[in-house]
Design a protein around this motif. Structure first.
Motif, PDB file in Angstrom:
ATOM      1  N   ARG A  49      48.131  17.767  26.301  1.00  0.00           N
ATOM      2  CA  ARG A  49      49.026  16.596  25.899  1.00  0.00           C
ATOM      3  C   ARG A  49      49.782  16.484  26.610  1.00  0.00           C
ATOM      4  NH1 ARG A  49      48.791  15.531  20.632  1.00  0.00           N
ATOM      5  NH2 ARG A  49      47.889  17.676  19.980  1.00  0.00           N
ATOM      6  N   SER A 101      47.519  22.514  24.988  1.00  0.00           N
ATOM      7  CA  SER A 101      49.343  22.279  24.810  1.00  0.00           C
ATOM      8  C   SER A 101      49.449  21.586  26.020  1.00  0.00           C
ATOM      9  CB  SER A 101      50.116  22.948  24.277  1.00  0.00           C
ATOM     10  OG  SER A 101      50.197  23.692  23.152  1.00  0.00           O
ATOM     11  N   THR A 147      44.162  21.630  17.779  1.00  0.00           N
ATOM     12  CA  THR A 147      44.908  20.634  18.333  1.00  0.00           C
ATOM     13  C   THR A 147      43.783  19.324  19.215  1.00  0.00           C
ATOM     14  OG1 THR A 147      46.385  21.762  19.756  1.00  0.00           O
ATOM     15  CG2 THR A 147      46.291  19.898  20.548  1.00  0.00           C
ATOM     16  N   LEU A 200      43.058  16.005  21.239  1.00  0.00           N
ATOM     17  CA  LEU A 200      43.894  15.498  22.385  1.00  0.00           C
ATOM     18  C   LEU A 200      42.981  14.367  22.753  1.00  0.00           C
ATOM     19  CD1 LEU A 200      43.381  18.791  24.787  1.00  0.00           C
ATOM     20  CD2 LEU A 200      44.848  17.833  23.141  1.00  0.00           C
TER      21      LEU A 200
END
Length: 322
Positions: free
Chosen positions: A88, A85, A47, A49
């Motif tokens: 985010r 997550s 991921t 960010l």
């Protein structure tokens, strides 16, 4: 049946029995043990960010807290993925580590595996990390090897000391080393005297204390009574708002004890069972971390599971009359 056929039959039967026994052993013991101890490898979060996406000012702070996350296995990766997550959607600039950030070996050797790989999205986004020393970090005793391990962790994480205070927006955070002799040894008076003085001189609206061993817990290890006896009078005298701990691998929130709420958040990569005590307001055995939002005199805390579900949520108001 010939002698040869009998031998073949017995060998085949023995092999089949061995296979069944091996399967029972694997399914009944080995795999559950690997899973429980989080020894099965997992994929790190993939991921990207937005860097420095959070807002911290004199009136607001959002931070995450996680305990007992130091396996580097798939469950630790799942919690780290959920943290990324969550960032985010609700960016935070700080993660408070509640101890046991490295199992099964020295942190300096396992730094990449147990810290850098799972936390890479947050590290790359510029999130800061602050540490409360845990027992697996120091084996509960400050031997020469344990002190060397602590020094490696402090150096690699940029942590200033075994016990220290930081200020973020409207909150002062007080980190303690609750291992031996941090709590019980011959030099234990030093950190307690430091905490008493630091709390007395703190000027922020919120006072939050962080350590590894919980003063209140209904889990496998239970409440750390000796630490409670030494620490609780100091916390009460200075009207601390919240105390965060790990050590037991579950989530638990107390009813206010003498005005103070205590949390156990030790589900960073493993879980153990938790009961309920007369002080328990909420409890669950699951992988999780905390997200804490402070705005003015209001603190909104959530326990978040790996599936994103809100396991527990509560609100505190800053204590008055300090």
């Amino acid at each position: 049946m010939t002698a040869l056929n009998r031998r073949q039959f017995l060998a085949a039967a023995g092999g089949a029995a061995g296979a069944v026994a091996s399967g029972v052993l694997l399914n009944g013991y080995v795999w559950p043990l690997l899973d429980k101890e989080d020894l099965i490898p997992g994929m790190p979060p993939d991921t990207e960010l937005e860097p420095a996406a959070w807002t911290t000012d004199g009136d607001s702070l959002r931070f995450a807290a996680i305990g007992d996350n130091g396996s580097g296995g798939r469950q630790a990766m799942a919690v780290a993925q959920r943290m990324a997550s969550t960032y985010r959607q609700q960016p935070f600039g700080l993660v408070a580590l509640l101890g046991d950030i490295s199992y099964y070996g020295k942190f300096e050797h396992r730094y990449e595996e147990v810290f850098r790989r799972p936390m890479a999205p947050l590290i790359d986004a510029g999130v800061g990390f602050e540490l409360a020393i845990g027992n697996h970090d120091a084996d509960l005793r400050h031997s020469d090897d344990a002190l060397e391990e602590i020094e490696a962790e402090l150096r690699l994480l940029g942590t200033p000391s075994r016990y220290y205070m930081t200020t973020h927006g409207p909150a002062d955070l007080f980190y303690l080393d609750s291992s031996t002799p941090g709590v019980f040894g011959p030099d234990s008076a030093t950190p307690w005297e430091w905490l008493d003085d630091a709390l007395a001189s703190a000027t922020s609206q919120w006072k939050i204390v962080l350590l590894h061993h919980p003063l209140y817990s209904s889990g496998r290890h239970g409440s750390t009574i000796g630490a409670r006896e030494r620490l609780e009078p100091i916390l009460g005298r200075h009207k601390v708002d919240l105390v965060l701990a790990g050590h037991d691998h579950h989530y638990e929130r107390t009813h206010p004890q003498h005005g103070i709420t205590y949390l156990v958040s030790g589900g960073g990569c493993k879980t153990t069972s938790v009961g309920r005590s007369d002080f328990t307001a909420a409890a669950a055995s699951l992988l999780q971390f905390l997200l804490i939002d402070i705005k003015g005199d209001r603190l909104d805390a959530r326990c978040i599971g790996v599936d994103g579900a809100i396991v527990d949520r509560f609100v505190l108001r800053a204590r008055e009359g300090r």
